[in-house]
Scaffold this motif. Structure first.
Motif, PDB file in Angstrom:
ATOM      1  N   LYS A 169       0.833  -1.189   0.000  1.00 57.09           N
ATOM      2  CA  LYS A 169       0.000   0.000   0.000  1.00 57.09           C
ATOM      3  C   LYS A 169       0.870   1.242   0.000  1.00 57.09           C
ATOM      4  O   LYS A 169       1.936   1.251   0.601  1.00 57.09           O
ATOM      5  CB  LYS A 169      -0.878   0.024   1.246  1.00 57.09           C
ATOM      6  CG  LYS A 169      -1.767  -1.187   1.366  1.00 57.09           C
ATOM      7  CD  LYS A 169      -2.671  -1.053   2.580  1.00 57.09           C
ATOM      8  CE  LYS A 169      -3.428  -2.343   2.821  1.00 57.09           C
ATOM      9  NZ  LYS A 169      -2.546  -3.410   3.370  1.00 57.09           N
ATOM     10  N   TYR A 192      -2.898  -0.747  -2.990  1.00 52.43           N
ATOM     11  CA  TYR A 192      -3.553   0.555  -2.952  1.00 52.43           C
ATOM     12  C   TYR A 192      -2.494   1.624  -3.123  1.00 52.43           C
ATOM     13  O   TYR A 192      -1.373   1.485  -2.640  1.00 52.43           O
ATOM     14  CB  TYR A 192      -4.259   0.761  -1.602  1.00 52.43           C
ATOM     15  CG  TYR A 192      -4.733   2.180  -1.376  1.00 52.43           C
ATOM     16  CD1 TYR A 192      -5.938   2.623  -1.938  1.00 52.43           C
ATOM     17  CD2 TYR A 192      -3.976   3.086  -0.631  1.00 52.43           C
ATOM     18  CE1 TYR A 192      -6.354   3.933  -1.756  1.00 52.43           C
ATOM     19  CE2 TYR A 192      -4.391   4.391  -0.444  1.00 52.43           C
ATOM     20  CZ  TYR A 192      -5.590   4.809  -1.011  1.00 52.43           C
ATOM     21  OH  TYR A 192      -6.002   6.103  -0.840  1.00 52.43           O
ATOM     22  N   ASP A 233     -10.261  -1.813 -10.089  1.00 54.49           N
ATOM     23  CA  ASP A 233      -9.623  -0.489 -10.178  1.00 54.49           C
ATOM     24  C   ASP A 233      -8.126  -0.604 -10.438  1.00 54.49           C
ATOM     25  O   ASP A 233      -7.541   0.216 -11.132  1.00 54.49           O
ATOM     26  CB  ASP A 233      -9.847   0.289  -8.874  1.00 54.49           C
ATOM     27  CG  ASP A 233     -11.328   0.551  -8.665  1.00 54.49           C
ATOM     28  OD1 ASP A 233     -12.016   0.795  -9.664  1.00 54.49           O
ATOM     29  OD2 ASP A 233     -11.778   0.505  -7.510  1.00 54.49           O
ATOM     30  N   PRO A 252     -14.902   3.009  -2.348  1.00 55.35           N
ATOM     31  CA  PRO A 252     -14.317   1.707  -2.731  1.00 55.35           C
ATOM     32  C   PRO A 252     -12.829   1.569  -2.385  1.00 55.35           C
ATOM     33  O   PRO A 252     -12.343   0.458  -2.219  1.00 55.35           O
ATOM     34  CB  PRO A 252     -14.520   1.628  -4.247  1.00 55.35           C
ATOM     35  CG  PRO A 252     -14.894   2.989  -4.698  1.00 55.35           C
ATOM     36  CD  PRO A 252     -15.487   3.703  -3.520  1.00 55.35           C
ATOM     37  N   ASP A 253     -12.122   2.671  -2.267  1.00 54.83           N
ATOM     38  CA  ASP A 253     -10.677   2.590  -1.993  1.00 54.83           C
ATOM     39  C   ASP A 253     -10.342   2.574  -0.503  1.00 54.83           C
ATOM     40  O   ASP A 253      -9.168   2.517  -0.139  1.00 54.83           O
ATOM     41  CB  ASP A 253      -9.935   3.771  -2.642  1.00 54.83           C
ATOM     42  CG  ASP A 253      -9.523   3.448  -4.066  1.00 54.83           C
ATOM     43  OD1 ASP A 253      -9.805   2.316  -4.507  1.00 54.83           O
ATOM     44  OD2 ASP A 253      -8.948   4.326  -4.729  1.00 54.83           O
ATOM     45  N   ILE A 272      -9.320   1.452   2.972  1.00 58.74           N
ATOM     46  CA  ILE A 272      -8.644   0.268   3.496  1.00 58.74           C
ATOM     47  C   ILE A 272      -9.336  -0.172   4.788  1.00 58.74           C
ATOM     48  O   ILE A 272      -9.713   0.674   5.601  1.00 58.74           O
ATOM     49  CB  ILE A 272      -7.173   0.614   3.821  1.00 58.74           C
ATOM     50  CG1 ILE A 272      -6.463   1.104   2.577  1.00 58.74           C
ATOM     51  CG2 ILE A 272      -6.465  -0.531   4.507  1.00 58.74           C
ATOM     52  CD1 ILE A 272      -5.687   0.111   1.832  1.00 58.74           C
ATOM     53  N   ARG A 294      -7.483  -4.617   3.444  1.00 59.16           N
ATOM     54  CA  ARG A 294      -7.550  -4.437   2.001  1.00 59.16           C
ATOM     55  C   ARG A 294      -8.504  -3.304   1.653  1.00 59.16           C
ATOM     56  O   ARG A 294      -9.225  -2.800   2.489  1.00 59.16           O
ATOM     57  CB  ARG A 294      -8.088  -5.711   1.354  1.00 59.16           C
ATOM     58  CG  ARG A 294      -7.108  -6.821   1.282  1.00 59.16           C
ATOM     59  CD  ARG A 294      -7.429  -7.664   0.069  1.00 59.16           C
ATOM     60  NE  ARG A 294      -6.592  -8.844   0.013  1.00 59.16           N
ATOM     61  CZ  ARG A 294      -5.328  -8.849  -0.378  1.00 59.16           C
ATOM     62  NH1 ARG A 294      -4.737  -7.729  -0.726  1.00 59.16           N
ATOM     63  NH2 ARG A 294      -4.640  -9.970  -0.415  1.00 59.16           N
ATOM     64  N   LYS A 295      -8.530  -2.972   0.352  1.00 56.45           N
ATOM     65  CA  LYS A 295      -9.515  -1.988  -0.124  1.00 56.45           C
ATOM     66  C   LYS A 295     -10.894  -2.631  -0.122  1.00 56.45           C
ATOM     67  O   LYS A 295     -11.035  -3.839  -0.265  1.00 56.45           O
ATOM     68  CB  LYS A 295      -9.177  -1.583  -1.560  1.00 56.45           C
ATOM     69  CG  LYS A 295      -7.983  -0.690  -1.669  1.00 56.45           C
ATOM     70  CD  LYS A 295      -7.828  -0.165  -3.079  1.00 56.45           C
ATOM     71  CE  LYS A 295      -7.634  -1.282  -4.087  1.00 56.45           C
ATOM     72  NZ  LYS A 295      -7.315  -0.792  -5.423  1.00 56.45           N
ATOM     73  N   MET A 323     -13.047  -2.089  -2.479  1.00 52.85           N
ATOM     74  CA  MET A 323     -13.054  -2.443  -3.907  1.00 52.85           C
ATOM     75  C   MET A 323     -14.375  -2.160  -4.621  1.00 52.85           C
ATOM     76  O   MET A 323     -15.457  -2.359  -4.100  1.00 52.85           O
ATOM     77  CB  MET A 323     -12.697  -3.908  -4.131  1.00 52.85           C
ATOM     78  CG  MET A 323     -11.252  -4.131  -3.790  1.00 52.85           C
ATOM     79  SD  MET A 323     -10.639  -5.575  -4.544  1.00 52.85           S
ATOM     80  CE  MET A 323      -9.252  -5.835  -3.456  1.00 52.85           C
TER      81      MET A 323
END
Lengths: 131, 742
Positions: A29, A65, A103, B541-542, B544, B550-551, B553
């Motif tokens: 990330k 990310y 994405d 969606p991004d 964390i 995690r994202k 998503m």
């Protein structure tokens, strides 16, 4: 050339830039507190590397990310690698992404449209990532 | 030892042979550099008329080219050297160069030229009485003659050479002459003579080779011997030094032994002395004991006194330090207060800025008026936000955008202010100058991009000026039940009957970009009652979070929207909020979050504001005299919604004809700048036919005295290009109303 190695943290990606062993990788990330401070050594390393590169450079991006500030720096890294490619060296960008992360594929595709060097897309599953 | 010597000898021998066999093959870069240097030197020498040096430089270059196999270049340079040598009368030099030229020509099998050169060279050698020079020239000449097929002449030259060679005892050249003679006789078919000379040749050859080998061996042997001698010398040195060291050590040991003996004697003496001393001391001790005790008491007293003084002093110092610390504390407190105050000031400013930002965002009542059912989930990361939403209403159309500026917090907020201002400006301009129907979602983004690039002075080459906006923008046309969409990174999601229809955004930001010269894509789609559309930034969606950090998503986000899309607005917002908090628990919010959802009610039109296209000119006829097709299309588009009848005249002549033919035309829009008969003349003619018909001139601002001239020609009014839609329609309306239709 001394390798550049960063441990992965919650806010910054892991980085291995190792010319001798031919390992070039960034993963995890990226939303560093000080973007410039984090990426400057990486970009400097790459600038130096392309002066005297290996025969083949395979660069692995395996990001979970990145924020928009990091996105511009990643693009700068890609532009540097593209310079290497355009000067006639073998360069392959390996864009790894979690299979369900649409994405991340999109970002990879956008980047790939902005450079000439070939970009390979490699999806991986969550199970593979835990290995 | 013997085997080592032997192996060194063999190695060196090998090196000699290899070194002798190596030869340069091409003109290396080093040689090129030398040639460059020599050329420079040559030019310098020529400038100073120093021909002797010039000849030497040219000659050197000639050798370099010759070695590199560049014969023409070599010949050229040697010829130059020849010329320079002639100027200074260096005959020996001329001879040498002639021989060189002869050899080069021979190598290239241009024997005639080679022979000429040798002959001239030999002549000089003779006049200088250089026997070796003559010999060399003759052998080379003989060799060239042989190559040329002139065997008899070659034999004569070789025999002459052989005599001189014998005289000079030059074995190698004797051998060469034998060789030449043998070959010539063989070529002439004289095998007896040929064999005779060949035998002589090979005998001599063996002898020479043996001598060479011996010489080589001798040289090598000498080297080995040298190394051996050197080694022996070193060993000798070493043993000498060892010997020296040993004798030094011996003398040292002797010295030590003597010293110890002396020491013992001295100690014996000392012992006697000390015994006497002890006796004396005992007597003294009793005397001094008393004095000592008294002194000790005195010393103690003094120490106590000083201690007391020292403590007093220390206390004073401590006091001083305490005061200093207190002062510093006050200073720190002051600074802390200052920092707190500054922090508060900054926070207040940001708070205030956020009020301004909120004031710029569309107010709730505006959203409610335009969208009958909607929700807004807006969760800035900091006090001010880089995400913003925007809405405006033009006639029956609603334009909504969800945008995300680079960064968050204050920098993002600055960009969002620009974005809002630009969007208002762009949409107002389009509707002012053209018409609401010409609103295109992608055109708005294209223009927004231009505004941003220009106002931020963005340059593709500078890496530090890539701030921009990601945006999803949609135009909802309630009249025609259509929506348009254009997106920069941010897509649109429409859900109808449990099915997701996604309109993908273009993969480029509203900013300078590699593809910034490409237009954004305009998506159009029909809408149905109760369609649910969502516009959003990537903050949700991004984010964390979850168990693995995690994202969230996009895919999961879409699934969530599908799951909740039929629920009432307020509930959707609530679920989105709960899920978000649940996901990010334990992690920080990374970016601003924005989601706009609206359910489309096509039957219930939005409450309309002022209507710009509210003119009804059904039954009226307008003639547009306009030679430029584009301008005509533009004018007719502008008049389309009024219901007016439009007649087109491509030039002044046609306009006059059409006025003659149709008395029902109510108004003329006259372009002034037309071919054949211009606007002024045409107007005058039209007024002759019907002086009551209103003629409105359209002029470009660049025409001098446009107003005056139009008036003179009989125009009733005039408008300047580019035309402002509202005032244009109003003007026409005034003239048409003066003449009501019955």
């Amino acid at each position: 050339m001394e390798p550049l190695i960063y441990e992965e943290t919650t806010e910054t990606p892991g980085v291995i830039l190792d010319k001798e062993n031919g390992i070039f990788k960034i993963w995890g990330k990226a939303f560093p507190e000080e973007t410039h401070k984090f990426y400057e050594p990486i970009l400097n390393w790459l600038d130096e590397y392309i002066q005297n590169p290996n025969n083949k450079t395979s660069f692995v991006f395996k990001m979970d990310y990145f924020n928009s500030a990091s996105s511009t720096r990643i693009l700068e890294m890609l532009y540097t690698l593209d310079k290497l490619y355009k000067s006639g060296n073998e360069v392959i960008i390996q864009w790894h992404y979690l299979e369900i992360d649409d994405d991340m594929v999109e970002s990879g595709k956008e980047f790939s449209e902005m450079i000439s060097a070939p970009v390979e897309f490699h999806p991986y599953t969550e199970a593979q990532d835990n290995d | 030892m013997a085997s080592l010597k032997r192996s060194i000898f063999l190695t060196l021998l090998g090196v000699f042979i290899i070194a002798n066999s190596l030869k340069a093959q091409d003109l290396s870069t080093e040689q090129q550099k030398r040639v460059q240097q020599l050329t420079k030197n040559l030019q310098e020498a020529l400038k100073q008329d120093n021909y002797s040096s010039a000849a030497s430089y040219s000659g050197k270059m000639g050798y370099i080219y010759w070695n590199g196999g560049f014969y023409n270049k070599a010949i050229e340079n040697f010829n130059d050297a020849l010329e320079f040598n002639s100027k200074v009368g260096n005959r020996n030099g001329i001879k040498t160069i002639r021989y060189n030229l002869g050899l080069i020509y021979s190598e290239q099998e241009q024997y005639q030229q080679a022979i000429n050169q040798f002959v001239k060279g030999i002549e000089i050698a003779r006049s200088l009485n250089q026997k070796e020079g003559i010999l060399n020239g003759l052998t080379n000449k003989a060799s060239a003659l042989k190559g040329f097929g002139k065997h008899k002449k070659s034999i004569i030259a070789a025999e002459q050479a052989l005599n001189i060679a014998k005289e000079l005892k030059s074995l190698k050249l004797i051998r060469r002459c034998y060789g030449l003679l043998a070959e010539n006789y063989e070529a002439m078919g004289n095998s007896q003579k040929s064999i005779e000379y060949f035998d002589k040749f090979s005998m001599l050859d063996k002898k020479i080779k043996k001598e060479q080998m011996k010489q080589l061996e001798d040289e090598t042997q000498k080297r080995v011997d040298d190394i051996q001698t050197e080694k022996e010398q070193k060993e000798k040195d070493l043993s000498e030094r060892t010997q020296q060291l040993k004798s030094t050590k011996d003398s040292l040991t002797e010295t030590k032994r003597l010293t110890e003996k002396q020491k013992m004697e001295i100690e014996m003496q000392e012992l006697t002395v000390s015994k006497q001393k002890e006796k004396l001391r005992n007597e003294r001790l009793i005397r001094y004991g008393l004095i000592g005790i008294v002194s000790l008491v005195l010393v103690f007293l003094i120490i106590i006194f000083f201690q007391f003084r020292l403590k007093k002093k220390a206390n004073k110092l401590l006091e001083k330090q305490n005061k200093k610390i207190n002062d510093q504390k006050t200073e720190i407190e002051k600074q802390r207060d200052l920092a707190n105050r500054q922090k508060k000031d900054i926070l207040d400013s940001i708070e205030y800025a956020s009020r301004i930002q909120n004031a710029l965002l569309p107010p709730d009542y505006m959203l409610e008026k335009g969208l009958s059912e909607y929700f807004l989930f807006f969760k800035p990361r900091d006090v001010v936000s880089g995400d913003f939403y925007w809405m405006t209403q033009k006639d029956n159309k609603i334009i909504i955008a969800a945008a995300d500026c680079t960064g968050h917090g204050v920098p993002g907020a600055f960009m969002s202010m620009l974005g809002i201002a630009f969007l208002n400006e762009i949409v107002n301009r389009i509707t002012e100058n053209k018409h609401v129907f010409s609103l295109q979602a992608n055109e708005i983004l294209n223009q927004l991009r231009n505004y941003i690039i220009q106002s931020l002075h963005q340059d593709q080459d500078k890496s530090d000026s890539k701030d921009g906006i990601d945006i999803a923008l949609t135009i909802i046309d309630f009249n025609n039940k259509k929506i348009q969409f254009a997106g920069a990174h941010n897509s649109l999601i429409l859900i109808r009957n449990n099915e997701i229809i996604e309109k993908k955004a273009d993969r480029m930001p509203v900013a300078i970009h590699k593809k910034a010269d490409k237009s954004f894509t305009n998506h159009e789609l029909d809408i149905k009652e109760d369609d649910m559309i969502y516009l959003f930034s990537d903050g949700y969606p991004d984010q964390i979070g979850g168990s693995k950090g995690r994202k969230f998503m996009s895919r999961k986000f879409k699934e969530l929207l599908l799951e909740i899309h039929q629920k009432p607005m307020e509930e959707q917002k609530q679920i989105l909020n709960n899920k978000f908090e649940e996901w990010k628990s334990g992690y920080q919010q990374l970016d601003d979050v924005l989601i706009i959802g609206t359910r489309l009610k096509t039957t219930k039109k939005p409450k309309l504001t002022e209507k710009t296209g509210a003119y009804d000119w059904q039954g009226y006829k307008i003639l547009i005299a306009e030679d430029t097709e584009m301008n005509f299309v533009f004018l007719s588009e502008a008049l389309k919604n009024t219901g007016v009848d439009i007649i087109h005249a491509e030039n002044g002549e046609i306009a006059i004809e059409k006025i003659k033919a149709d008395p029902d035309i109510d108004l003329v829009l006259m372009d002034i700048n037309m071919p054949k008969i211009d606007g002024f003349e045409s107007t005058a003619k039209i007024k002759e036919i019907n002086k009551n018909i209103p003629v409105i001139a359209q002029t470009a601002l660049s025409i001098d005295n446009a107003e005056e001239k139009s008036k003179e020609a009989g125009c009733d009014d005039f408008i300047t290009k580019p035309i402002k839609l509202k005032s244009f329609l109003k003007l026409i309306d005034n003239y048409l109303k003066q003449k009501p239709k019955d």
